[in-house]
Design a protein around this motif. Structure first.
Motif, mmCIF file in Angstrom:
data_model
loop_
_atom_site.group_PDB
_atom_site.id
_atom_site.type_symbol
_atom_site.label_atom_id
_atom_site.label_comp_id
_atom_site.label_asym_id
_atom_site.label_seq_id
_atom_site.Cartn_x
_atom_site.Cartn_y
_atom_site.Cartn_z
ATOM 1 N N VAL A 181 30.349 43.644 -7.944
ATOM 2 C CA VAL A 181 29.650 43.586 -8.869
ATOM 3 C C VAL A 181 28.450 42.330 -9.010
ATOM 4 O O VAL A 181 28.063 41.690 -8.208
ATOM 5 C CB VAL A 181 30.662 43.059 -9.981
ATOM 6 C CG1 VAL A 181 32.075 43.696 -10.285
ATOM 7 C CG2 VAL A 181 31.037 40.949 -9.367
ATOM 8 N N GLY A 204 31.415 48.042 -4.233
ATOM 9 C CA GLY A 204 32.576 48.117 -4.860
ATOM 10 C C GLY A 204 32.532 46.564 -5.159
ATOM 11 O O GLY A 204 32.645 45.973 -6.270
ATOM 12 N N ASN A 209 36.376 57.408 0.886
ATOM 13 C CA ASN A 209 34.949 57.957 -0.282
ATOM 14 C C ASN A 209 33.885 57.914 0.574
ATOM 15 O O ASN A 209 32.679 58.431 -0.184
ATOM 16 C CB ASN A 209 34.797 56.018 -0.515
ATOM 17 C CG ASN A 209 35.836 55.681 -2.378
ATOM 18 O OD1 ASN A 209 36.415 56.096 -2.813
ATOM 19 N ND2 ASN A 209 36.133 55.185 -1.710
ATOM 20 N N LYS A 269 21.507 48.285 -5.594
ATOM 21 C CA LYS A 269 22.425 47.879 -6.498
ATOM 22 C C LYS A 269 22.899 49.057 -6.670
ATOM 23 O O LYS A 269 24.649 48.230 -6.544
ATOM 24 C CB LYS A 269 21.724 47.924 -8.420
ATOM 25 C CG LYS A 269 21.902 47.279 -9.181
ATOM 26 C CD LYS A 269 21.189 47.097 -10.110
ATOM 27 C CE LYS A 269 22.093 47.038 -11.305
ATOM 28 N NZ LYS A 269 21.106 46.602 -12.978
ATOM 29 N N ASN A 270 23.192 50.347 -6.826
ATOM 30 C CA ASN A 270 23.530 50.987 -6.704
ATOM 31 C C ASN A 270 24.023 51.635 -5.417
ATOM 32 O O ASN A 270 25.155 51.535 -5.695
ATOM 33 C CB ASN A 270 22.576 52.468 -7.302
ATOM 34 C CG ASN A 270 23.572 54.323 -6.665
ATOM 35 O OD1 ASN A 270 24.156 54.358 -7.515
ATOM 36 N ND2 ASN A 270 23.186 55.015 -5.798
ATOM 37 N N TYR A 271 23.952 50.924 -4.945
ATOM 38 C CA TYR A 271 24.085 51.408 -2.643
ATOM 39 C C TYR A 271 25.995 50.620 -2.980
ATOM 40 O O TYR A 271 27.255 50.922 -2.845
ATOM 41 C CB TYR A 271 23.561 50.908 -2.028
ATOM 42 C CG TYR A 271 24.830 50.971 -0.415
ATOM 43 C CD1 TYR A 271 24.943 52.372 0.239
ATOM 44 C CD2 TYR A 271 24.828 50.026 0.296
ATOM 45 C CE1 TYR A 271 25.877 52.453 0.728
ATOM 46 C CE2 TYR A 271 25.688 49.737 1.042
ATOM 47 C CZ TYR A 271 25.887 51.175 1.952
ATOM 48 O OH TYR A 271 26.083 50.782 2.881
ATOM 49 N N TYR A 272 25.480 49.145 -3.545
ATOM 50 C CA TYR A 272 26.558 47.965 -3.158
ATOM 51 C C TYR A 272 27.622 48.407 -4.400
ATOM 52 O O TYR A 272 28.614 47.623 -4.319
ATOM 53 C CB TYR A 272 25.748 46.598 -3.259
ATOM 54 C CG TYR A 272 25.515 46.473 -2.081
ATOM 55 C CD1 TYR A 272 25.812 45.061 -1.066
ATOM 56 C CD2 TYR A 272 24.199 46.902 -1.256
ATOM 57 C CE1 TYR A 272 26.071 45.339 0.287
ATOM 58 C CE2 TYR A 272 23.553 46.643 -0.036
ATOM 59 C CZ TYR A 272 24.588 45.667 0.767
ATOM 60 O OH TYR A 272 23.954 45.367 1.775
ATOM 61 N N LEU A 273 26.463 48.049 -5.787
ATOM 62 C CA LEU A 273 28.188 48.450 -6.698
ATOM 63 C C LEU A 273 28.514 49.772 -6.455
ATOM 64 O O LEU A 273 30.222 50.122 -6.545
ATOM 65 C CB LEU A 273 26.936 48.457 -8.257
ATOM 66 C CG LEU A 273 27.166 47.299 -8.935
ATOM 67 C CD1 LEU A 273 26.418 46.778 -8.003
ATOM 68 C CD2 LEU A 273 26.452 47.100 -10.184
ATOM 69 N N ARG A 274 27.878 50.749 -6.606
ATOM 70 C CA ARG A 274 28.827 52.839 -6.705
ATOM 71 C C ARG A 274 29.733 52.171 -5.311
ATOM 72 O O ARG A 274 31.054 53.426 -5.654
ATOM 73 C CB ARG A 274 28.104 53.416 -6.930
ATOM 74 C CG ARG A 274 27.605 52.804 -8.938
ATOM 75 C CD ARG A 274 27.017 54.098 -8.802
ATOM 76 N NE ARG A 274 26.277 53.738 -10.630
ATOM 77 C CZ ARG A 274 25.617 54.584 -10.982
ATOM 78 N NH1 ARG A 274 25.346 56.310 -11.025
ATOM 79 N NH2 ARG A 274 25.470 54.675 -12.284
ATOM 80 N N GLN A 275 28.790 52.696 -4.640
ATOM 81 C CA GLN A 275 29.443 52.648 -3.509
ATOM 82 C C GLN A 275 30.873 51.778 -2.385
ATOM 83 O O GLN A 275 31.550 51.941 -2.329
ATOM 84 C CB GLN A 275 28.567 52.706 -1.879
ATOM 85 C CG GLN A 275 26.790 54.362 -2.288
ATOM 86 C CD GLN A 275 28.053 55.325 -2.042
ATOM 87 O OE1 GLN A 275 28.747 55.338 -1.096
ATOM 88 N NE2 GLN A 275 27.743 55.920 -2.829
ATOM 89 N N ASP A 316 23.035 49.870 5.040
ATOM 90 C CA ASP A 316 22.415 49.990 3.540
ATOM 91 C C ASP A 316 21.201 50.625 3.617
ATOM 92 O O ASP A 316 20.888 50.831 4.783
ATOM 93 C CB ASP A 316 22.629 48.193 2.733
ATOM 94 C CG ASP A 316 21.331 47.449 3.464
ATOM 95 O OD1 ASP A 316 20.649 47.927 3.585
ATOM 96 O OD2 ASP A 316 21.773 46.481 2.459
ATOM 97 N N LYS A 354 31.855 40.618 -4.582
ATOM 98 C CA LYS A 354 32.822 41.128 -4.564
ATOM 99 C C LYS A 354 33.783 40.196 -3.402
ATOM 100 O O LYS A 354 33.842 39.111 -2.317
ATOM 101 C CB LYS A 354 32.367 42.423 -3.051
ATOM 102 C CG LYS A 354 33.992 42.869 -2.799
ATOM 103 C CD LYS A 354 33.873 44.417 -2.561
ATOM 104 C CE LYS A 354 35.032 45.040 -2.314
ATOM 105 N NZ LYS A 354 35.563 46.128 -1.862
#
Length: 118
Positions: A28, A26, A82, A18-24, A106, A43
């Motif tokens: 939701v 973009g 990024n 969840k952290n990788y896909y949401l924060r890295q 990932d 996304k």
């Protein structure tokens, strides 16, 4: 009649995925996040589902998806800007099959390949 596809990939740790896909990347949340062993992310027009597989050996994981984009250069540059690691063998390049592509891994070594027709 087929209308959509939502690939399902394995994950060892829901919080890390969840952290990788949401924060890295973009993404939701898509739908509820109430499922302990399942995660749905979105996304643009891409929805990816993940199922918990705690015993997954990332070095043996063959999970992969191909995602089409309409602006691969901007997407690639935004990831570089990024500091998102690009797959060592997946730098942006034009392929003989008339696709411009690059790839990411990932946290569970699921291969994400992004491509655009040239």
């Amino acid at each position: 009649m087929l209308t959509d596809v939502h690939p399902k990939l394995p994950m060892r740790d829901k919080a890390a995925t969840k952290n990788y896909y949401l924060r890295q990347l973009g993404f939701v949340l898509a739908g509820k996040d109430a499922y302990e062993d399942y995660l749905m992310l979105l996304k643009d027009n891409i929805e990816i589902h993940f199922f918990l597989f705690k015993d997954l050996d990332p070095l043996e994981n063959a999970g992969q998806i191909y995602i089409r984009t309409d602006d691969i250069d901007a997407l690639y540059q935004s990831l570089l800007d990024n500091n998102i690691p690009i797959h060592p063998n997946g730098r942006l390049e034009e392929k003989p099959w008339r696709q411009k592509e690059f790839s990411l891994l990932d946290p569970d070594n699921n291969l994400l390949t992004f491509g655009q027709s040239v």
